[in-house]
Motif scaffolding. Sequence first.
Motif, PDB file in Angstrom:
ATOM      1  N   SER A   2       0.835  -1.193   0.000  1.00 29.32           N
ATOM      2  CA  SER A   2       0.000   0.000   0.000  1.00 29.32           C
ATOM      3  C   SER A   2       0.874   1.249   0.000  1.00 29.32           C
ATOM      4  O   SER A   2       2.030   1.230   0.444  1.00 29.32           O
ATOM      5  CB  SER A   2      -0.921   0.009   1.212  1.00 29.32           C
ATOM      6  N   ARG A  21      -2.412  -2.569  -3.292  1.00 32.45           N
ATOM      7  CA  ARG A  21      -2.174  -3.409  -4.463  1.00 32.45           C
ATOM      8  C   ARG A  21      -2.054  -4.874  -4.053  1.00 32.45           C
ATOM      9  O   ARG A  21      -1.462  -5.200  -3.018  1.00 32.45           O
ATOM     10  CB  ARG A  21      -0.892  -2.980  -5.178  1.00 32.45           C
ATOM     11  N   ALA A  51      -7.484  -5.873  -1.409  1.00 31.87           N
ATOM     12  CA  ALA A  51      -6.237  -6.136  -2.135  1.00 31.87           C
ATOM     13  C   ALA A  51      -5.796  -7.579  -1.925  1.00 31.87           C
ATOM     14  O   ALA A  51      -5.320  -8.235  -2.855  1.00 31.87           O
ATOM     15  CB  ALA A  51      -5.150  -5.166  -1.678  1.00 31.87           C
TER      16      ALA A  51
END
Length: 228
Positions: A2, A21, A51
Amino acid sequence: MSEWVKLNSNDGHVLSAYVARPQSEPIGALVLIHEIFGVNGHIRRVADGFANDGFLVVVPALFDRYEQGVDLKYEGEDAKHAYELMGKLRPDTALLDIAAAYELAKEAGKGIGVVGYCFGGLMSWLTATRGEDLKIQPSCCVGYYPGGIGKFAAEEPSCPVMLHFGANDTHIGKDQVEAVHTAHPEVEIYVYDNAGHGFSCDARVDFNAPAAALARERTLFFLKTHVA
């Protein structure tokens, strides 16, 4: 993984966004819209959770137009300040910042969903109904306890929508839920028994773990169906 990044809205405003991500190739992307408490610890954990499920997640800081770095708790002076800030928010302006987050979410190269909580839930609905004017074309939208949605129930969504409400929500009357259902019977609406406003947030007194888990299961299936 992140990180915080900067986004540029079409009107020249620069805002922060929290980006989470996945560890591998994303299965899709999400724009996550926060409550009136800003991009706080709870919202960041939600983003990190999605995520971990494989999504690229972008959380625009909608309060940046009025105050930088809003990260509030759910009680005391923080709650008071949150409601003061809420009075400054305007849906059409917020959509500009959501559009900026949507542009970043495109980097996943996959479908893009929008998920919002509280005020963010309302903005998720308005993204579905008004987003095309800003070149936002989400694959689907999900709204948790979207306050004030009854005022906008007649607006036509451009994508599949799922909505979650607590049966004991004192902020959102049953009339609002019914207004959406009457206008759009195709919208997936779930009402959770013994659940109040904010039932999905583990930092709120209204947190209802079983309802939160079921809502998340339904949301994840919905997202994977339409986005992944």
